[in-house]
Structures are given as structure tokens and as C-alpha cells.
Write a protein that holds these residues in place. Sequence first.
Motif, PDB file in Angstrom:
ATOM      1  N   ALA A  97      -7.748 -12.123  -0.461  1.00 18.96           N
ATOM      2  CA  ALA A  97      -8.579 -10.966  -0.104  1.00 18.96           C
ATOM      3  C   ALA A  97      -7.784  -9.672  -0.245  1.00 18.96           C
ATOM      4  N   VAL A  98      -6.528  -9.683   0.197  1.00 21.35           N
ATOM      5  CA  VAL A  98      -5.691  -8.486   0.077  1.00 21.35           C
ATOM      6  C   VAL A  98      -5.444  -8.169  -1.401  1.00 21.35           C
ATOM      7  N   ALA A  99      -5.097  -9.180  -2.186  1.00 18.99           N
ATOM      8  CA  ALA A  99      -4.822  -8.962  -3.616  1.00 18.99           C
ATOM      9  C   ALA A  99      -6.056  -8.416  -4.338  1.00 18.99           C
ATOM     10  N   ALA A 100      -7.206  -8.948  -4.020  1.00 20.77           N
ATOM     11  CA  ALA A 100      -8.444  -8.523  -4.688  1.00 20.77           C
ATOM     12  C   ALA A 100      -8.891  -7.130  -4.273  1.00 20.77           C
ATOM     13  N   ASN A 101      -8.354  -6.635  -3.171  1.00 17.68           N
ATOM     14  CA  ASN A 101      -8.777  -5.335  -2.658  1.00 17.68           C
ATOM     15  C   ASN A 101      -7.655  -4.304  -2.614  1.00 17.68           C
ATOM     16  N   THR A 102      -6.655  -4.497  -3.455  1.00 15.51           N
ATOM     17  CA  THR A 102      -5.553  -3.544  -3.559  1.00 15.51           C
ATOM     18  C   THR A 102      -5.713  -2.773  -4.865  1.00 15.51           C
ATOM     19  N   PHE A 103      -5.821  -1.456  -4.747  1.00 20.20           N
ATOM     20  CA  PHE A 103      -6.052  -0.605  -5.902  1.00 20.20           C
ATOM     21  C   PHE A 103      -5.111   0.584  -5.869  1.00 20.20           C
ATOM     22  N   THR A 104      -4.821   1.107  -7.031  1.00 20.33           N
ATOM     23  CA  THR A 104      -4.022   2.322  -7.112  1.00 20.33           C
ATOM     24  C   THR A 104      -4.925   3.531  -6.860  1.00 20.33           C
ATOM     25  N   LEU A 105      -4.314   4.633  -6.544  1.00 22.44           N
ATOM     26  CA  LEU A 105      -5.065   5.872  -6.353  1.00 22.44           C
ATOM     27  C   LEU A 105      -5.870   6.198  -7.606  1.00 22.44           C
ATOM     28  N   ALA A 106      -5.236   6.094  -8.750  1.00 22.15           N
ATOM     29  CA  ALA A 106      -5.920   6.420 -10.008  1.00 22.15           C
ATOM     30  C   ALA A 106      -7.095   5.477 -10.260  1.00 22.15           C
ATOM     31  N   GLU A 107      -6.967   4.214  -9.896  1.00 21.47           N
ATOM     32  CA  GLU A 107      -8.081   3.280 -10.068  1.00 21.47           C
ATOM     33  C   GLU A 107      -9.266   3.681  -9.201  1.00 21.47           C
ATOM     34  N   VAL A 108      -8.995   4.117  -7.987  1.00 25.93           N
ATOM     35  CA  VAL A 108     -10.071   4.558  -7.104  1.00 25.93           C
ATOM     36  C   VAL A 108     -10.712   5.826  -7.666  1.00 25.93           C
ATOM     37  N   LEU A 109      -9.895   6.780  -8.064  1.00 25.04           N
ATOM     38  CA  LEU A 109     -10.410   8.075  -8.496  1.00 25.04           C
ATOM     39  C   LEU A 109     -11.098   8.040  -9.863  1.00 25.04           C
ATOM     40  N   THR A 110     -10.838   7.006 -10.653  1.00 27.77           N
ATOM     41  CA  THR A 110     -11.524   6.875 -11.946  1.00 27.77           C
ATOM     42  C   THR A 110     -12.687   5.896 -11.886  1.00 27.77           C
TER      43      THR A 110
ATOM     44  N   VAL B  30       0.150   4.498  -2.952  1.00 25.57           N
ATOM     45  CA  VAL B  30       1.131   3.454  -2.693  1.00 25.57           C
ATOM     46  C   VAL B  30       2.101   3.391  -3.876  1.00 25.57           C
ATOM     47  N   GLU B  31       3.325   3.164  -3.564  1.00 27.19           N
ATOM     48  CA  GLU B  31       4.366   2.944  -4.562  1.00 27.19           C
ATOM     49  C   GLU B  31       3.939   1.792  -5.486  1.00 27.19           C
ATOM     50  N   PRO B  32       4.104   1.914  -6.817  1.00 18.98           N
ATOM     51  CA  PRO B  32       3.673   0.854  -7.731  1.00 18.98           C
ATOM     52  C   PRO B  32       4.266  -0.521  -7.428  1.00 18.98           C
ATOM     53  N   SER B  33       5.507  -0.571  -6.953  1.00 16.39           N
ATOM     54  CA  SER B  33       6.088  -1.886  -6.645  1.00 16.39           C
ATOM     55  C   SER B  33       5.389  -2.528  -5.452  1.00 16.39           C
ATOM     56  N   CYS B  34       4.925  -1.713  -4.508  1.00 20.46           N
ATOM     57  CA  CYS B  34       4.182  -2.257  -3.362  1.00 20.46           C
ATOM     58  C   CYS B  34       2.829  -2.795  -3.810  1.00 20.46           C
ATOM     59  N   THR B  35       2.162  -2.068  -4.683  1.00 19.17           N
ATOM     60  CA  THR B  35       0.893  -2.533  -5.227  1.00 19.17           C
ATOM     61  C   THR B  35       1.094  -3.861  -5.947  1.00 19.17           C
ATOM     62  N   ALA B  36       2.165  -3.959  -6.720  1.00 19.11           N
ATOM     63  CA  ALA B  36       2.446  -5.191  -7.451  1.00 19.11           C
ATOM     64  C   ALA B  36       2.699  -6.363  -6.502  1.00 19.11           C
ATOM     65  N   VAL B  37       3.402  -6.112  -5.413  1.00 18.21           N
ATOM     66  CA  VAL B  37       3.647  -7.168  -4.430  1.00 18.21           C
ATOM     67  C   VAL B  37       2.327  -7.670  -3.863  1.00 18.21           C
ATOM     68  N   LEU B  38       1.449  -6.741  -3.502  1.00 14.07           N
ATOM     69  CA  LEU B  38       0.181  -7.124  -2.879  1.00 14.07           C
ATOM     70  C   LEU B  38      -0.767  -7.792  -3.861  1.00 14.07           C
ATOM     71  N   ARG B  39      -0.676  -7.456  -5.144  1.00 17.22           N
ATOM     72  CA  ARG B  39      -1.548  -8.068  -6.153  1.00 17.22           C
ATOM     73  C   ARG B  39      -1.003  -9.374  -6.712  1.00 17.22           C
ATOM     74  N   GLY B  40       0.293  -9.486  -6.805  1.00 13.05           N
ATOM     75  CA  GLY B  40       0.881 -10.632  -7.489  1.00 13.05           C
ATOM     76  C   GLY B  40       1.767 -11.508  -6.632  1.00 13.05           C
ATOM     77  N   ASP B  41       2.850 -10.937  -6.114  1.00 11.98           N
ATOM     78  CA  ASP B  41       3.819 -11.730  -5.359  1.00 11.98           C
ATOM     79  C   ASP B  41       3.200 -12.390  -4.137  1.00 11.98           C
ATOM     80  N   LEU B  42       2.305 -11.679  -3.477  1.00 16.42           N
ATOM     81  CA  LEU B  42       1.654 -12.218  -2.282  1.00 16.42           C
ATOM     82  C   LEU B  42       0.943 -13.535  -2.593  1.00 16.42           C
ATOM     83  N   LEU B  43       0.285 -13.590  -3.746  1.00 15.50           N
ATOM     84  CA  LEU B  43      -0.422 -14.815  -4.136  1.00 15.50           C
ATOM     85  C   LEU B  43       0.540 -15.948  -4.483  1.00 15.50           C
ATOM     86  N   GLU B  44       1.695 -15.587  -5.015  1.00 21.68           N
ATOM     87  CA  GLU B  44       2.698 -16.609  -5.306  1.00 21.68           C
ATOM     88  C   GLU B  44       3.306 -17.155  -4.019  1.00 21.68           C
TER      89      GLU B  44
END
Length: 173
Positions: free
Chosen positions: A25-38, A1-15
Motif C-alpha cells: 500500500a505504501v509503495a503504490a501510494n508513494t509519488f514524487t512532487l512532479a508526479e502529483v503536479l503533472t 521527498v528526497e529521490p532516494s527516500c521515494t525509491a526506498v518506499l517504492r522498491g526496497d520496502l517491497l523487497e
Amino acid sequence: VEPSCTAVLRGDLLELLPKDPRAHAVAANTFTLAEVLTGRAPVKPREGWQVPRLDDITAVVQPHCHQYSVTGFTADRDLLARAGAKVTEAAGCCGVAGNWGYENGHYDVSAKVAENSLLPALREMGLVGDDTPEGVVYLADGVSCRTQAEDLVGVSGMHLAELLATRIADRAE
């Protein structure tokens, strides 16, 4: 996912929906590819999956502004190190910042911001010009960061997922 989309789902959505449990639930379960793979996300890669080797890759990496401000870049940095890539990390913004760099009156400043780190790093690695060295790539998860390099100096970038996919395809052959 594009980093700005991840940021929207983690931060802006809650605001926007602070009392909606679905937003949390969406914010708590949104991860970057690198976060999953590490292993930083509760979702794990398939059993036995290993990071493809990138020992022969030298990457100029442009972290996206939302990686700096919301998601972080540590997981990406760790993943690339684990894979063996040699990394030059551009510092700061590429200069586009969403659509800001394309708005009337901003283009000159946008190009000057790109000259702070991104464009010198691309030039230093030989990515600008007709004779791109083999194994040298421009890596940027942000569409705006890739677009800036393409527009200003004709350098095509790739997302981390694209780079990993090339190696996974190579292993399958």
C-alpha cells in the motif's frame, strides 16, 4: 521527498517486506512532487492550481541516480517544460552516490565523475564564480547532488519544491 527516500518506499520496502500488504500500500501510494503536479498520481493538486511560470529561469538540472533507476525523471522534465523553464539536464551521476563519494579512497573518482557532466554544465551556465547570472539556478532534488556541487565548486542548489515555492510566494504578494 528526497529521490532516494521515494525509491526506498517504492522498491526496497517491497523487497524487505514482500508479503506485507502495508508495504504494498505504501509503495503504490508513494509519488514524487512532479508526479502529483503533472497529474501522474491519483492525488491531484488543489482545484485551480497552476504550475508557476518559470519563463525567466534557466536551470542546470541534475537528476538523482534514483530518478534514473527507479522513479524516472519524465514528470520533472514535463513540469519544467510546462512552466516554461529553459533546462540543461546533466547526464549521469553527480559522483557522490549516497555516501560512496565520501568514503576513504573514493573522493578522487567522485570528483572525476562530477566532471563528466555536472560541473561542465554548471560552468557553461556561469554558475561557478562570483557573478552568477540572474535567473540561472542549479536544480537537484537529491541532497547528495546539491552537496557535490557545493563542495566542489561552491554552487548552492535547490530542490524543485524550493523553486516552485519561490514563485508561489511571489504570486501571493
